[in-house]
Design an enzyme around this catalytic site. Structure first.
Site, PDB file in Angstrom:
ATOM      1  N   GLN A 112      -5.241  -0.570  -4.775  1.00 33.26           N
ATOM      2  CA  GLN A 112      -5.942  -1.631  -5.504  1.00 33.26           C
ATOM      3  C   GLN A 112      -6.713  -1.090  -6.705  1.00 33.26           C
ATOM      4  OE1 GLN A 112      -7.953  -4.521  -3.055  1.00 33.26           O
ATOM      5  NE2 GLN A 112      -9.510  -4.875  -4.616  1.00 33.26           N
ATOM      6  N   HIS A 168      -6.162  -5.973   2.936  1.00 33.05           N
ATOM      7  CA  HIS A 168      -5.191  -4.911   3.183  1.00 33.05           C
ATOM      8  C   HIS A 168      -4.784  -4.886   4.655  1.00 33.05           C
ATOM      9  CE1 HIS A 168      -5.910  -2.740  -0.733  1.00 33.05           C
ATOM     10  NE2 HIS A 168      -6.876  -3.636  -0.722  1.00 33.05           N
ATOM     11  N   CYS A 203      -3.134  -2.663   6.109  1.00 32.65           N
ATOM     12  CA  CYS A 203      -3.294  -1.319   6.670  1.00 32.65           C
ATOM     13  C   CYS A 203      -4.683  -1.142   7.277  1.00 32.65           C
ATOM     14  CB  CYS A 203      -3.010  -0.245   5.622  1.00 32.65           C
ATOM     15  SG  CYS A 203      -4.052  -0.324   4.169  1.00 32.65           S
ATOM     16  N   CYS A 239       0.838  -1.188   0.000  1.00 33.01           N
ATOM     17  CA  CYS A 239       0.000   0.000   0.000  1.00 33.01           C
ATOM     18  C   CYS A 239       0.880   1.248   0.000  1.00 33.01           C
ATOM     19  CB  CYS A 239      -0.883  -0.017   1.244  1.00 33.01           C
ATOM     20  SG  CYS A 239      -1.686   1.536   1.625  1.00 33.01           S
ATOM     21  N   GLU A 240       0.623   2.157  -0.926  1.00 31.31           N
ATOM     22  CA  GLU A 240       1.450   3.358  -1.002  1.00 31.31           C
ATOM     23  C   GLU A 240       1.159   4.339   0.130  1.00 31.31           C
ATOM     24  OE1 GLU A 240      -0.821   6.359  -4.077  1.00 31.31           O
ATOM     25  OE2 GLU A 240       0.501   4.853  -4.927  1.00 31.31           O
ATOM     26  N   HIS A 241       0.064   4.155   0.852  1.00 32.44           N
ATOM     27  CA  HIS A 241      -0.270   5.070   1.946  1.00 32.44           C
ATOM     28  C   HIS A 241       0.444   4.718   3.245  1.00 32.44           C
ATOM     29  CE1 HIS A 241      -4.177   5.546  -0.508  1.00 32.44           C
ATOM     30  NE2 HIS A 241      -3.312   6.459  -0.866  1.00 32.44           N
ATOM     31  N   HIS A 242       0.628   3.419   3.510  1.00 29.06           N
ATOM     32  CA  HIS A 242       1.254   2.992   4.762  1.00 29.06           C
ATOM     33  C   HIS A 242       2.455   2.071   4.554  1.00 29.06           C
ATOM     34  CE1 HIS A 242      -3.001   3.894   5.837  1.00 29.06           C
ATOM     35  NE2 HIS A 242      -2.416   4.491   6.849  1.00 29.06           N
TER      36      HIS A 242
END
Length: 197
Positions: A129, A157, A159, A88-91
């Site tokens: 995703q 996920h 995250c 995940c690019e956010h976490h």
């Protein structure tokens, strides 16, 4: 043509010492003793892992599809349950699941294993995703020029499951429809029903 599994992220390889240094510094910042036995080789191990799990940056997904073949088959082709792992690019937390791809050729087909390699090329990057789903559909539409493409991606996920709202077992499903699948509800239904078999 080599699969993504044969590639490494050359940016990580070319900067191995810097990556290891920053992993070591991060371990210190979270309160770890980088001199304890279990962590001595961790920066090198993480760097080798990054070469692999981020190998998609060293691959052009369109080229992974390789050679296409002239074939007059004009009925639905499905490859389902293609397992993927991404970050995940956010976490920068892992997420994983299955990709299901269907397309109706219009004179060009691709080797079935190439679809799995396309999934790897796209998922072995920092991702979301929704983008994975769109990129797979768009690349297949661009390269094969089929009558239609349908992509369904299922994901779990970490995250969301292991932190934050902590809802383990929850799944996210995303879809992309191109060509005939966008306008033909019966075609979409056929695809979805075949996924359940």
């Amino acid at each position: 043509m080599a699969g993504v599994k044969d590639y490494v992220n050359t940016s990580v390889s070319d900067n191995r010492e810097k990556v290891e240094y920053h992993i070591r510094e991060l371990l210190k910042l979270i309160g770890e003793n980088v001199e304890r036995e279990g962590l001595l080789d961790t920066p090198a191990r993480v760097t080798r892992m990054y070469e692999e799990i981020f190998s998609g940056y060293s691959v052009d997904p369109r080229e992974v599809l390789g050679v296409t073949f002239d074939e007059q088959h004009e009925e639905l082709v499905i490859v389902k349950d293609i397992v993927y792992y991404s970050q995940c690019e956010h976490h920068m937390a892992p997420f994983f699941g299955k990709v299901h791809i269907g397309y109706v050729p219009s004179g060009q087909i691709v080797g079935l294993s190439k679809l799995a390699r396309l999934v790897d090329a796209i998922t072995r990057r920092l991702q979301v995703q929704e983008r994975i789903t769109t990129e797979i559909a768009d690349i297949l539409e661009e390269v094969l020029k089929p009558q239609g493409v349908m992509v369904v991606v299922e994901g779990e996920h970490l995250c969301m499951c292991a932190r934050g709202v902590r809802k383990p077992g929850s799944k996210t499903v995303t879809t992309a429809a191109r060509g005939v699948f966008k306008s033909d509800a019966a075609g979409r239904q056929e695809f979805m029903s075949l996924l359940k078999q």
